[in-house]
Design a protein around this motif. Structure first.
Motif, PDB file in Angstrom:
ATOM      1  N   ARG A   4       0.852  -1.188   0.000  1.00  0.00           N
ATOM      2  CA  ARG A   4       0.000   0.000   0.000  1.00  0.00           C
ATOM      3  C   ARG A   4       0.887   1.237   0.000  1.00  0.00           C
ATOM      4  O   ARG A   4       2.096   1.141  -0.234  1.00  0.00           O
ATOM      5  CB  ARG A   4      -0.927  -0.034   1.226  1.00  0.00           C
ATOM      6  N   SER A   5       0.340   2.394   0.252  1.00  0.00           N
ATOM      7  CA  SER A   5       1.110   3.641   0.240  1.00  0.00           C
ATOM      8  C   SER A   5       0.765   4.453   1.484  1.00  0.00           C
ATOM      9  O   SER A   5      -0.271   4.210   2.128  1.00  0.00           O
ATOM     10  CB  SER A   5       0.773   4.458  -1.004  1.00  0.00           C
ATOM     11  N   PRO A   6       1.606   5.428   1.848  1.00  0.00           N
ATOM     12  CA  PRO A   6       1.238   6.290   2.976  1.00  0.00           C
ATOM     13  C   PRO A   6      -0.121   6.950   2.783  1.00  0.00           C
ATOM     14  O   PRO A   6      -0.905   7.055   3.733  1.00  0.00           O
ATOM     15  CB  PRO A   6       2.373   7.318   2.998  1.00  0.00           C
ATOM     16  N   GLU A   7      -0.416   7.376   1.548  1.00  0.00           N
ATOM     17  CA  GLU A   7      -1.726   7.989   1.272  1.00  0.00           C
ATOM     18  C   GLU A   7      -2.857   7.006   1.535  1.00  0.00           C
ATOM     19  O   GLU A   7      -3.886   7.351   2.122  1.00  0.00           O
ATOM     20  CB  GLU A   7      -1.790   8.450  -0.179  1.00  0.00           C
ATOM     21  N   SER A   8      -2.663   5.774   1.091  1.00  0.00           N
ATOM     22  CA  SER A   8      -3.700   4.761   1.248  1.00  0.00           C
ATOM     23  C   SER A   8      -3.961   4.464   2.717  1.00  0.00           C
ATOM     24  O   SER A   8      -5.118   4.401   3.173  1.00  0.00           O
ATOM     25  CB  SER A   8      -3.291   3.485   0.515  1.00  0.00           C
ATOM     26  N   PHE A   9      -2.889   4.289   3.489  1.00  0.00           N
ATOM     27  CA  PHE A   9      -3.071   3.998   4.905  1.00  0.00           C
ATOM     28  C   PHE A   9      -3.669   5.188   5.656  1.00  0.00           C
ATOM     29  O   PHE A   9      -4.443   5.003   6.605  1.00  0.00           O
ATOM     30  CB  PHE A   9      -1.739   3.589   5.538  1.00  0.00           C
ATOM     31  N   ALA A  10      -3.325   6.407   5.222  1.00  0.00           N
ATOM     32  CA  ALA A  10      -3.913   7.587   5.861  1.00  0.00           C
ATOM     33  C   ALA A  10      -5.424   7.624   5.642  1.00  0.00           C
ATOM     34  O   ALA A  10      -6.181   8.064   6.515  1.00  0.00           O
ATOM     35  CB  ALA A  10      -3.266   8.855   5.312  1.00  0.00           C
ATOM     36  N   LEU A  11      -5.873   7.124   4.493  1.00  0.00           N
ATOM     37  CA  LEU A  11      -7.300   7.109   4.185  1.00  0.00           C
ATOM     38  C   LEU A  11      -8.040   5.956   4.854  1.00  0.00           C
ATOM     39  O   LEU A  11      -9.198   6.090   5.249  1.00  0.00           O
ATOM     40  CB  LEU A  11      -7.500   7.017   2.672  1.00  0.00           C
ATOM     41  N   THR A  12      -7.366   4.810   4.961  1.00  0.00           N
ATOM     42  CA  THR A  12      -8.076   3.598   5.374  1.00  0.00           C
ATOM     43  C   THR A  12      -7.729   3.091   6.761  1.00  0.00           C
ATOM     44  O   THR A  12      -8.499   2.305   7.339  1.00  0.00           O
ATOM     45  CB  THR A  12      -7.812   2.457   4.367  1.00  0.00           C
ATOM     46  N   GLN A  13      -6.593   3.508   7.328  1.00  0.00           N
ATOM     47  CA  GLN A  13      -6.169   2.935   8.601  1.00  0.00           C
ATOM     48  C   GLN A  13      -5.810   4.000   9.636  1.00  0.00           C
ATOM     49  O   GLN A  13      -4.994   3.764  10.528  1.00  0.00           O
ATOM     50  CB  GLN A  13      -4.960   2.006   8.382  1.00  0.00           C
ATOM     51  N   ALA A  14      -6.388   5.175   9.520  1.00  0.00           N
ATOM     52  CA  ALA A  14      -6.133   6.232  10.510  1.00  0.00           C
ATOM     53  C   ALA A  14      -6.923   5.951  11.790  1.00  0.00           C
ATOM     54  O   ALA A  14      -7.929   5.239  11.780  1.00  0.00           O
ATOM     55  CB  ALA A  14      -6.521   7.595   9.935  1.00  0.00           C
ATOM     56  N   GLY A  15      -6.474   6.524  12.879  1.00  0.00           N
ATOM     57  CA  GLY A  15      -7.211   6.405  14.136  1.00  0.00           C
ATOM     58  C   GLY A  15      -7.009   5.058  14.797  1.00  0.00           C
ATOM     59  O   GLY A  15      -6.038   4.354  14.560  1.00  0.00           O
ATOM     60  N   GLN A  16      -7.977   4.689  15.640  1.00  0.00           N
ATOM     61  CA  GLN A  16      -7.894   3.462  16.415  1.00  0.00           C
ATOM     62  C   GLN A  16      -9.034   2.520  16.050  1.00  0.00           C
ATOM     63  O   GLN A  16     -10.167   2.932  15.870  1.00  0.00           O
ATOM     64  CB  GLN A  16      -7.953   3.760  17.912  1.00  0.00           C
ATOM     65  N   ARG A  17      -8.711   1.238  15.927  1.00  0.00           N
ATOM     66  CA  ARG A  17      -9.721   0.218  15.667  1.00  0.00           C
ATOM     67  C   ARG A  17     -10.437  -0.154  16.955  1.00  0.00           C
ATOM     68  O   ARG A  17     -11.611  -0.481  16.971  1.00  0.00           O
ATOM     69  CB  ARG A  17      -9.039  -1.000  15.039  1.00  0.00           C
ATOM     70  N   SER A  18      -9.685  -0.134  18.052  1.00  0.00           N
ATOM     71  CA  SER A  18     -10.234  -0.378  19.380  1.00  0.00           C
ATOM     72  C   SER A  18      -9.444   0.475  20.357  1.00  0.00           C
ATOM     73  O   SER A  18      -8.335   0.912  20.044  1.00  0.00           O
ATOM     74  CB  SER A  18     -10.140  -1.864  19.740  1.00  0.00           C
ATOM     75  N   PRO A  19      -9.977   0.754  21.542  1.00  0.00           N
ATOM     76  CA  PRO A  19      -9.270   1.617  22.490  1.00  0.00           C
ATOM     77  C   PRO A  19      -7.844   1.141  22.768  1.00  0.00           C
ATOM     78  O   PRO A  19      -7.614  -0.020  23.110  1.00  0.00           O
ATOM     79  CB  PRO A  19     -10.136   1.530  23.751  1.00  0.00           C
ATOM     80  N   GLY A  20      -6.893   2.037  22.561  1.00  0.00           N
ATOM     81  CA  GLY A  20      -5.498   1.723  22.835  1.00  0.00           C
ATOM     82  C   GLY A  20      -4.781   0.977  21.736  1.00  0.00           C
ATOM     83  O   GLY A  20      -3.597   0.662  21.871  1.00  0.00           O
ATOM     84  N   THR A  21      -5.455   0.665  20.603  1.00  0.00           N
ATOM     85  CA  THR A  21      -4.829  -0.069  19.494  1.00  0.00           C
ATOM     86  C   THR A  21      -5.000   0.708  18.199  1.00  0.00           C
ATOM     87  O   THR A  21      -6.126   0.858  17.712  1.00  0.00           O
ATOM     88  CB  THR A  21      -5.447  -1.470  19.320  1.00  0.00           C
ATOM     89  N   PRO A  22      -3.913   1.226  17.627  1.00  0.00           N
ATOM     90  CA  PRO A  22      -4.025   1.926  16.348  1.00  0.00           C
ATOM     91  C   PRO A  22      -4.618   1.018  15.280  1.00  0.00           C
ATOM     92  O   PRO A  22      -4.359  -0.194  15.260  1.00  0.00           O
ATOM     93  CB  PRO A  22      -2.574   2.291  16.024  1.00  0.00           C
ATOM     94  N   ALA A  23      -5.387   1.612  14.385  1.00  0.00           N
ATOM     95  CA  ALA A  23      -6.024   0.831  13.323  1.00  0.00           C
ATOM     96  C   ALA A  23      -4.995   0.109  12.471  1.00  0.00           C
ATOM     97  O   ALA A  23      -5.199  -1.051  12.088  1.00  0.00           O
ATOM     98  CB  ALA A  23      -6.887   1.743  12.463  1.00  0.00           C
TER      99      ALA A  23
END
Length: 332
Positions: A212-231
């Motif tokens: 993938r690319s930094p742009e792709s991950f910024a769009l699809t995997q930003a934030g947290q999937r669950s409390p205390g765990t980055p997406a």
């Protein structure tokens, strides 16, 4: 490559029309296949799918590193009536490569040399593929391959120039750069350091960062999937677990090594006479588009087109846009 989830409207039927289902054949029973490493092997098993009616001309799909011969499962945008791979018009073949773990002869089944698995090459895989096409009665073939399949298409163009009519190479260089070899070396080191599956999970996580690319991950995997765990952490862990459930670490080592060792010279590439459509991907960090285009420039009868997607190397699977139409027009 990434296993993807498609919208319901893009899912193929459970039993695709004109699909043979998985078949197997044993080749090189009377005369051995001499591998590039110097080892002779016999009774090589090849697992494959076909789509459409058998004929002397065919379209051969070459799958990616962790792909399979079931094209209807991983490339539904390309397979079907009116699409680039049209079973109502074409005879489409896809075989699982030797050295893999999807039905064809795998590393553990080849006689070891000094206690080590036999070293396989992409040219070996092309020779096995040619034997399969001979078995199916195919005399002329068009190639379509992405990622490792694209590199394998280069091997076919060099090994079987009399058989290949044209080729589509998507998101693949003619030879690996130090960057690509370095990524594979790190993945194989992880497997060696933690055999039994844990290393394969880490290897997959390393690979996913390059798919993938930094742009792709910024769009699809930003934030947290669950409390205390980055997406992104959850995503990479999930991808590692998923590959571990379906793939073999010995196959991963064998196939990445074959890709790294495939190093055709510029003069060899200039000798290719078949028309080739080479596709780069704008945001590909594994095989940057300038690198892919540079190899296309060495081919006497190549045209280059670039897929403008933010999703990196895997865009040919998850964000194809106009790519199917480009490929359909070229093959037609």
């Amino acid at each position: 490559m990434t296993a993807l989830t498609y919208p319901a409207s893009h899912l193929p039927p459970a039993t695709p029309e004109r699909c043979s289902g998985l078949q197997t054949v044993t080749l090189f029973c009377s005369e051995p296949l001499l591998l590039d490493c110097g080892q002779a092997v016999t009774h090589v098993r090849v697992a494959y799918h076909t789509y459409g009616e058998a004929r002397e001309d065919a379209t051969l799909v070459l799958h990616a590193l962790t792909g399979t011969s079931a094209v209807h499962e991983w490339w539904p945008e390309f397979l079907g009536e009116g699409r680039p791979l049209d079973p109502t018009r074409d005879f489409v073949v896809c075989a699982n490569v030797i050295g893999g773990c999807a039905g064809s002869t795998g590393p553990a089944e080849l006689a070891s040399v000094g206690g080590q698995d036999a070293s396989l090459s992409l040219r070996d895989m092309a020779r096995v593929g040619r034997a399969l096409l001979d078995h199916l009665g195919v005399r002329r073939v068009s190639l379509v391959g992405g990622s490792m399949g694209g590199m394998l298409a280069y091997a076919w163009l060099l090994e079987c120039p009399d058989l290949v009519e044209k080729a589509v190479i998507i998101g693949a260089p003619a030879r690996h750069s130090p960057w690509a070899i370095g990524l594979n070396t790190a993945a194989r080191s992880a497997i060696q350091a933690a055999p039994g599956g844990e290393g394969l999970k880490v290897a997959r996580q390393i690979a996913m960062l390059s798919y993938r690319s930094p742009e792709s991950f910024a769009l699809t995997q930003a934030g947290q999937r669950s409390p205390g765990t980055p997406a992104i952490t959850s995503y990479l862990q999930y991808q590692g677990e998923k590959l571990h459930a379906r793939f073999c670490e010995r196959s991963y080592v064998a196939l990445t090594w074959a890709m790294d060792m495939f190093q055709p010279t510029d003069d060899e590439l200039r000798s290719i006479r078949a028309p080739v459509l080479v596709v780069g991907i704008r945001s590909d960090v594994l095989y940057p588009p300038a690198e892919v285009q540079g190899y296309a420039a060495l081919l006497p009868h190549a045209q280059y087109w670039e897929l403008d997607s933010v999703h990196g190397h895997d865009a040919f699977l998850m964000d194809a846009q106009d790519l199917p139409e480009r490929v359909r027009a070229f093959l037609s």
